[in-house]
Motif scaffolding. Structure first.
Motif, mmCIF file in Angstrom:
data_model
loop_
_atom_site.group_PDB
_atom_site.id
_atom_site.type_symbol
_atom_site.label_atom_id
_atom_site.label_comp_id
_atom_site.label_asym_id
_atom_site.label_seq_id
_atom_site.Cartn_x
_atom_site.Cartn_y
_atom_site.Cartn_z
ATOM 1 N N ARG A 113 55.347 101.926 69.240
ATOM 2 C CA ARG A 113 55.395 101.979 67.768
ATOM 3 C C ARG A 113 54.751 103.266 67.249
ATOM 4 N N SER A 114 54.986 103.539 65.982
ATOM 5 C CA SER A 114 54.262 104.585 65.261
ATOM 6 C C SER A 114 53.960 104.038 63.868
ATOM 7 N N GLY A 115 53.161 104.776 63.093
ATOM 8 C CA GLY A 115 52.859 104.346 61.722
ATOM 9 C C GLY A 115 52.035 103.084 61.649
ATOM 10 N N HIS A 116 51.362 102.703 62.739
ATOM 11 C CA HIS A 116 50.492 101.529 62.768
ATOM 12 C C HIS A 116 49.090 101.949 62.333
ATOM 13 N N GLN A 117 48.105 101.047 62.526
ATOM 14 C CA GLN A 117 46.715 101.423 62.304
ATOM 15 C C GLN A 117 45.840 100.861 63.413
#
Length: 389
Positions: free
Chosen positions: A245-249
């Motif tokens: 994934r990307s744009g996670h925290q």
């Protein structure tokens, strides 16, 4: 006696087709660049480096106004001064072209001053990178450092993209950048996340897009701040790991690192049917097709440094809806973190509709529990409004 065909014993290259297609695409891109009068992206970056090297001394400039509008920048608090923020990079699209920044700006919250730092070793312009502030731990480094990894850059026309895999250290005492040369680090990427846990930088996820293909990552790396070495985490056989994934925290808490949400393109198998006439009559033929679709996550993962294992974690309460690009900050002394905003993309074959959020959540970290927070007006203002009525 039959003649052997020339070259008949040569082994076929299984990647020959892909290489041929890539070569053809490269020629196409070069032709497009020539038509619009744009250099190769690596030449553009090399020229930016040469211009940057002309800066002689480190100096700061008091800005008359806040930084220009942008997104994808990084903003971290000073590790030893709660009244100061450090900002770097970002990008802005003006409707015709995209501008990437390499501004280093120090923000004094007491005086609301913005100081632009000029130097001769500033990292190249970028957005969607990650920064972490680290307190000073030696007599010679009392002010602390800021570490930065990765990010992306694009040409003005956005026909060329470049992803970084460089690691930088900013000394907050003298505003001096240093590029750290250490092998075996993460591959080039943006949209990843990086946190500090003990004396280690922890990097997870992200993506790489070269306009031909897009790859999302779920690898986990540690950078030891004492030994200055990268280590890639290898999960034990059959142990769970978060999907790419990307744009996670990510949030670091005690010996744990939490990961929530994010976005990735995932491949899904769909069934399509067609009718065919046969001797036995009309029959429906089923055909499997592989489609790539955007997916936003609401899963919650935890990496335990004591056990050196990933595990999917359940949190009570009502979690935020599926989204990416949100912000998350921790308040470790209160054993909680705050979650704000984000975007949800509804993608179709022909269109993309996005919903942006402005809701605020609290996540308790000791026993994970979600709670949406409703902001209230200050009491003094409420009283004044009642008096007017």
């Amino acid at each position: 006696m039959t003649k052997k065909k020339k070259g008949g014993n040569k082994a076929r290259d299984p990647n020959k087709g892909a290489k041929k297609a890539e070569k053809k695409e490269d020629k196409k891109v070069k032709k497009q660049l020539k038509n619009i009068g744009e250099d190769d992206i690596e030449k553009i970056l090399a020229e930016l480096d040469r211009e940057q090297a002309k800066q002689q001394n480190i100096r700061d400039e008091l800005l008359p106004a806040p930084p220009s509008p942008r997104c994808g920048f990084c903003l971290v608090s000073h590790p030893n001064n709660p009244d100061e923020l450090i900002m770097f990079g970002g990008e802005f699209f003006n409707g015709e072209k995209t501008i990437f920044y390499q501004d280093l700006i120090r923000i004094n919250l007491n005086r609301m001053e913005y100081r632009l730092i000029h130097g001769n070793n500033t990292p190249p312009p970028r957005s969607s990178h990650q920064m972490v502030s680290v307190p000073g731990n030696t007599q010679s480094n009392k002010s602390g450092n800021v570490y930065m990894f990765g990010g992306e850059f694009a040409s003005l026309s956005q026909t060329q993209f470049y992803h970084y895999r460089d690691l930088w250290c900013l000394s907050l005492g003298d505003n001096q950048w240093q590029k750290i040369e250490s092998p075996n680090g993460p591959s080039a990427r943006s949209g990843h996340r990086m946190v500090l846990s003990k004396r280690k930088l922890v990097v997870f996820g992200g993506f790489h897009d070269n306009l031909r293909s897009c790859e999302y990552f779920n690898d986990l790396y540690f950078f030891d701040l004492d030994e200055y070495k990268w280590t890639k985490y290898i999960a034990p056989p059959n142990s769970p790991v978060p999907p790419a994934r990307s744009g996670h925290q990510m949030i670091a808490y005690n010996n744990l690192v939490y990961v929530y949400g994010g976005y990735a393109k995932v491949k899904e198998v769909s069934q399509s049917g067609s009718k065919q006439s046969t001797k036995k009559g009309t029959q429906k033929e089923s055909k499997k097709e592989i489609e790539e679709k955007g997916k936003e996550f609401t899963d919650f993962w935890c990496f335990d440094f004591d056990k050196m294992l990933w595990q999917q974690t359940k949190a009570s309460g009502i979690h935020p809806s599926a989204r990416s690009g949100f912000s998350m900050v921790s308040q470790a002394n209160k054993k909680r973190c705050f979650f704000f905003g984000g975007v949800h993309d509804n993608e179709t074959d022909e269109d993309l509709n996005s919903t942006f959020y402005d809701n605020l959540f609290e996540l308790a970290l000791e026993k994970p529990h979600w709670k949406e927070l409703k902001l209230k007006k200050p009491k003094s203002k409420v009283k004044k409004e009642k008096t007017k009525q």
